[in-house]
Every structure is written in structure tokens, then in C-alpha cells.
Design a protein around this motif. Structure first.
Motif, mmCIF file in Angstrom:
data_model
loop_
_atom_site.group_PDB
_atom_site.id
_atom_site.type_symbol
_atom_site.label_atom_id
_atom_site.label_comp_id
_atom_site.label_asym_id
_atom_site.label_seq_id
_atom_site.Cartn_x
_atom_site.Cartn_y
_atom_site.Cartn_z
ATOM 1 N N LYS A 1 -3.103 2.181 1.285
ATOM 2 C CA LYS A 1 -4.457 2.665 1.005
ATOM 3 C C LYS A 1 -4.649 4.062 1.598
ATOM 4 N N GLY A 2 -5.167 4.938 0.792
ATOM 5 C CA GLY A 2 -5.405 6.308 1.244
ATOM 6 C C GLY A 2 -4.168 7.185 1.210
ATOM 7 N N LYS A 3 -3.025 6.624 0.799
ATOM 8 C CA LYS A 3 -1.777 7.397 0.742
ATOM 9 C C LYS A 3 -1.460 7.741 -0.709
ATOM 10 N N HIS A 4 -0.738 8.816 -0.899
ATOM 11 C CA HIS A 4 -0.298 9.199 -2.235
ATOM 12 C C HIS A 4 1.071 9.846 -2.144
ATOM 13 N N CYS A 5 1.812 9.791 -3.243
ATOM 14 C CA CYS A 5 3.143 10.399 -3.297
ATOM 15 C C CYS A 5 3.008 11.919 -3.245
ATOM 16 N N HIS A 6 3.736 12.551 -2.354
ATOM 17 C CA HIS A 6 3.596 14.000 -2.191
ATOM 18 C C HIS A 6 4.229 14.765 -3.361
ATOM 19 N N CYS B 1 4.435 13.306 -6.981
ATOM 20 C CA CYS B 1 3.737 13.076 -8.254
ATOM 21 C C CYS B 1 2.281 12.663 -8.080
ATOM 22 N N GLY B 2 1.868 12.417 -6.828
ATOM 23 C CA GLY B 2 0.472 12.053 -6.567
ATOM 24 C C GLY B 2 0.128 10.605 -6.829
ATOM 25 N N ALA B 3 1.126 9.757 -7.104
ATOM 26 C CA ALA B 3 0.864 8.349 -7.432
ATOM 27 C C ALA B 3 0.247 7.609 -6.254
ATOM 28 N N THR B 4 -0.618 6.648 -6.571
ATOM 29 C CA THR B 4 -1.207 5.759 -5.575
ATOM 30 C C THR B 4 -0.966 4.322 -6.024
ATOM 31 N N ASN B 5 -1.218 3.373 -5.137
ATOM 32 C CA ASN B 5 -1.067 1.948 -5.456
ATOM 33 C C ASN B 5 0.337 1.600 -5.920
ATOM 34 N N VAL B 6 1.354 2.262 -5.354
ATOM 35 C CA VAL B 6 2.753 1.932 -5.602
ATOM 36 C C VAL B 6 3.438 1.784 -4.246
ATOM 37 N N PHE B 7 4.633 1.176 -4.252
ATOM 38 C CA PHE B 7 5.382 1.031 -3.013
ATOM 39 C C PHE B 7 6.020 2.377 -2.663
ATOM 40 N N MET B 8 5.782 2.838 -1.413
ATOM 41 C CA MET B 8 6.224 4.170 -1.018
ATOM 42 C C MET B 8 7.136 4.135 0.203
ATOM 43 N N ASP B 9 7.952 5.174 0.300
ATOM 44 C CA ASP B 9 8.767 5.409 1.489
ATOM 45 C C ASP B 9 8.020 6.379 2.395
ATOM 46 N N GLU B 10 8.050 6.083 3.688
ATOM 47 C CA GLU B 10 7.432 6.973 4.672
ATOM 48 C C GLU B 10 8.487 7.949 5.188
ATOM 49 N N LEU B 11 8.236 9.232 5.031
ATOM 50 C CA LEU B 11 9.189 10.272 5.388
ATOM 51 C C LEU B 11 8.571 11.257 6.372
ATOM 52 N N CYS C 1 7.164 8.000 -3.719
ATOM 53 C CA CYS C 1 7.438 6.804 -4.513
ATOM 54 C C CYS C 1 8.836 6.288 -4.206
ATOM 55 N N ASN C 2 8.947 4.985 -3.913
ATOM 56 C CA ASN C 2 10.257 4.387 -3.719
ATOM 57 C C ASN C 2 11.006 4.287 -5.043
ATOM 58 N N ASP C 3 10.273 4.041 -6.128
ATOM 59 C CA ASP C 3 10.851 3.957 -7.472
ATOM 60 C C ASP C 3 11.034 5.380 -7.991
ATOM 61 N N THR C 4 12.246 5.909 -7.861
ATOM 62 C CA THR C 4 12.482 7.320 -8.167
ATOM 63 C C THR C 4 12.288 7.647 -9.647
ATOM 64 N N SER C 5 12.666 6.733 -10.540
ATOM 65 C CA SER C 5 12.508 7.019 -11.965
ATOM 66 C C SER C 5 11.029 7.027 -12.359
ATOM 67 N N TYR C 6 10.224 6.159 -11.733
ATOM 68 C CA TYR C 6 8.782 6.145 -11.981
ATOM 69 C C TYR C 6 8.183 7.492 -11.578
ATOM 70 N N CYS C 7 8.606 7.981 -10.409
ATOM 71 C CA CYS C 7 8.107 9.260 -9.906
ATOM 72 C C CYS C 7 8.505 10.389 -10.853
ATOM 73 N N LEU C 8 9.748 10.377 -11.304
ATOM 74 C CA LEU C 8 10.238 11.424 -12.196
ATOM 75 C C LEU C 8 9.516 11.395 -13.535
ATOM 76 N N GLU C 9 9.254 10.204 -14.045
ATOM 77 C CA GLU C 9 8.523 10.086 -15.313
ATOM 78 C C GLU C 9 7.123 10.666 -15.191
ATOM 79 N N ARG C 10 6.472 10.412 -14.054
ATOM 80 C CA ARG C 10 5.132 10.969 -13.841
ATOM 81 C C ARG C 10 5.180 12.491 -13.759
ATOM 82 N N LEU C 11 6.193 13.013 -13.085
ATOM 83 C CA LEU C 11 6.336 14.463 -12.978
ATOM 84 C C LEU C 11 6.585 15.093 -14.342
ATOM 85 N N ASN C 12 7.441 14.468 -15.140
ATOM 86 C CA ASN C 12 7.720 14.978 -16.490
ATOM 87 C C ASN C 12 6.481 14.929 -17.362
#
Length: 288
Positions: A236-241, A243-253, A265-276
Motif C-alpha cells: 500500500k502506498g508503493k509503486h514500481c519506480h 512503470c508506476g504499477a501498484t497493487n502488484v507483488f514488488m521487490d524492495e531495492l 515489479c517482481n514480474d519483469t514481463s508485466y513491467c516491460l509490457e506496461r512500459l511498452n
């Protein structure tokens, strides 16, 4: 070019035997079906159970995606893809929506699976009762009698010790109101994706020689007490740095440039699809 005389590595007799085990597993959701696990050109513990299922069900028309802890490009995922493609010639993809078979280690994709797709999960330990019962024949008796008091006691002890259930992954689930099942070491975040999934979910443990399944549209409930309901990892309150996705499983870096904590985003292909997708929208806007 194929490197083996048999399509998909195995001889037809081996594939038929594994498919028979799969059919029984589908007919009895959550039940662990023993099978004669074959020797593979990869070490046991590196996904031989899932790979044997994939090689037994794949056809020339299939499109394969392989994930290892959310990544399509890890050593494990790339090695499995190379073996399957070398012995079948099937098309490979990183897009979840384009695949007909998805073999995965430790994750269920973020994009919801649909009818006709098959998710194959690699399983190291298929027996959810093993933590408190070492003998195989006794766990069989416990399953037959639907005696899962040990599993409930394990969760109760975690609550007494930590104030909550502390299963970081592989949280046991109750399948079709009958069998308690190990969902494989997926994070708690992915457990709800199994419930009423449109896709067929097959789970294979090569070292333990077990296959089990969750057919489409099957009830799957994570074990939990009424006063301590099941919860997933919160972002909650976090987003992928990226693609900006929220409500997904993320890695903390850690951003080593400024020392700040960032999420991805832990799901790299999901992140890439959003970026594309964002790039395409941006390009269309510029064109207009």
C-alpha cells in the motif's frame, strides 16, 4: 534443430504415463498422485517435476513462457526454455497473454490467466503436512481421514509467537473443500489467484515424485482462523519506480545513487509490457 529423436525429449510411453497421472490429479483436485519421475538433463531441485509435466503435455502448436521468481531471463528459466525449444521447436514468448503453457518457479503472473492456458508450477516439497509428520504412510492416513489438525496447530503456534501467521511463502490452501495442499513456494500474494482460476494449474515435484492439480473454476482457500484472517503482503502506498504499477507483488531495492528504498515489479514481463504500452500511447499522442 532437434537434439533428440523423440519429440519433447521423452519417449511416448513416458509421456503417456505422466499424462495419466495428470488426468488423475485433475479428477481429484489437490490430491498428490505418485508418478515415476524420470531422469532429466538438469539436477533435481531445479524444476524437474514441472519440466516433466511441460514436456508431456506440450504440442507443436503451443506457445511457451517460462518464469523463475518473476523473471523470464534468469539462468533457470533460460535453460528450461532452451531444452524445450531444442526438443520441440515450439514458439517462445515473454508475454503472458500470448502463451498457452506457462512454467513457473515461485510466482503466478500478474496478468490474470484465461481459459485454455495451463500454468505449470515447479514444486520442491509437495506434502503440506511434512513439517510435523515425517513418515509418508502417516501423511497419507491423515489426508484420507481429513485430519489437518497439525497444519492448524502450526498456524496457531505462529500466531502465539509472532502475533500473526508467519508463512512467507507456500502458505497451505484448502482445495475444493477437501484436501489441504502446498501451493508451491509462491508468495502469499499469489494464493488468491488460484481461487476460481480460469486456467488449469498443474504442480509437479520431480524429486518427491508427485503431481497434483487445481482444475479451472475450483475453490481454493488459504488456511486461516476466523479471528486471524489470511492476509497477503501489503504494498500500500508503493509503486514500481519503472512503470508506476501498484497493487502488484514488488521487490524492495536500494537506489545506490541516493541510498533510498525503491520498489520494482517482481514480474519483469508485466513491467516491460506496461512500459511498452506507455511508449505506444506517448508516440500516438505525439503523432496526433
Amino acid at each position: 534443430m532437434k537434439t533428440n529423436t523423440h519429440f519433447a525429449f521423452f519417449d511416448e510411453g513416458s509421456k503417456k504415463e505422466i499424462r495419466r497421472a495428470i488426468l488423475k490429479a485433475v479428477a481429484i483436485p489437490g490430491y498428490q498422485v505418485p508418478f515415476a519421475s524420470r531422469e532429466m538433463p538438469i539436477a533435481r531441485g531445479w524444476g524437474t517435476g514441472g519440466l516433466q509435466i511441460t514436456l508431456s503435455i506440450i504440442g507443436k502448436q503451443d506457445v511457451l513462457k517460462v518464469i523463475d521468481q518473476g523473471a523470464d531471463e534468469s539462468v533457470n528459466a533460460v535453460s528450461i526454455k532452451k531444452l524445450v525449444q531444442a526438443t520441440t521447436g515450439v514458439e517462445l514468448t515473454e508475454r503472458t497473454g500470448e502463451s498457452s503453457i506457462i512454467q513457473s518457479r515461485h510466482r503466478i503472473p500478474e496478468i490474470a490467466l484465461t481459459e485454455g492456458q495451463i500454468l505449470v508450477l515447479q514444486v520442491p516439497m509437495p506434502e503440506p503436512l511434512r513439517q510435523y509428520e515425517a513418515k509418508e504412510y502417516k501423511t497419507k492416513i491423515l489426508h484420507s481421514e481429513e485430519d489437518y489438525s497439525g497444519a492448524w496447530l502450526m498456524l496457531f503456534e505462529q500466531i502465539m509467537k509472532y502475533g500473526k501467521t508467519a508463512t512467507g511463502a507456500d502458505h497451505p490452501v484448502y482445495v475444493n473443500n477437501r484436501y489441504v495442499m502446498a501451493p508451491s513456494p509462491i508468495p502469499r500474494f499469489d494464493n488468491p489467484k488460484m481461487h476460481q482460476s480460469e486456467a488449469l494449474i498443474l504442480l509437479g515435484a520431480g524429486r518427491e515424485k508427485k503431481i497434483y492439480a487445481v482444475p479451472p473454476y475450483t475453490d481454493v482457500a488459504s488456511l486461516a482462523f476466523d479471528d486471524y484472517p489470511f492476509t497477503v503482503e501489503s504494498f500500500k502506498g508503493k509503486h514500481c519506480h519503472l512503470c508506476g504499477a501498484t497493487n502488484v507483488f514488488m521487490d524492495e531495492l536500494i537506489d545506490h545513487l541516493n541510498g533510498e528504498t525503491i520498489y520494482q515489479c517482481n514480474d519483469t514481463s508485466y513491467c516491460l509490457e506496461r512500459l511498452n504500452m506507455d511508449e505506444e500511447v506517448e508516440a500516438e499522442g505525439e503523432y496526433v
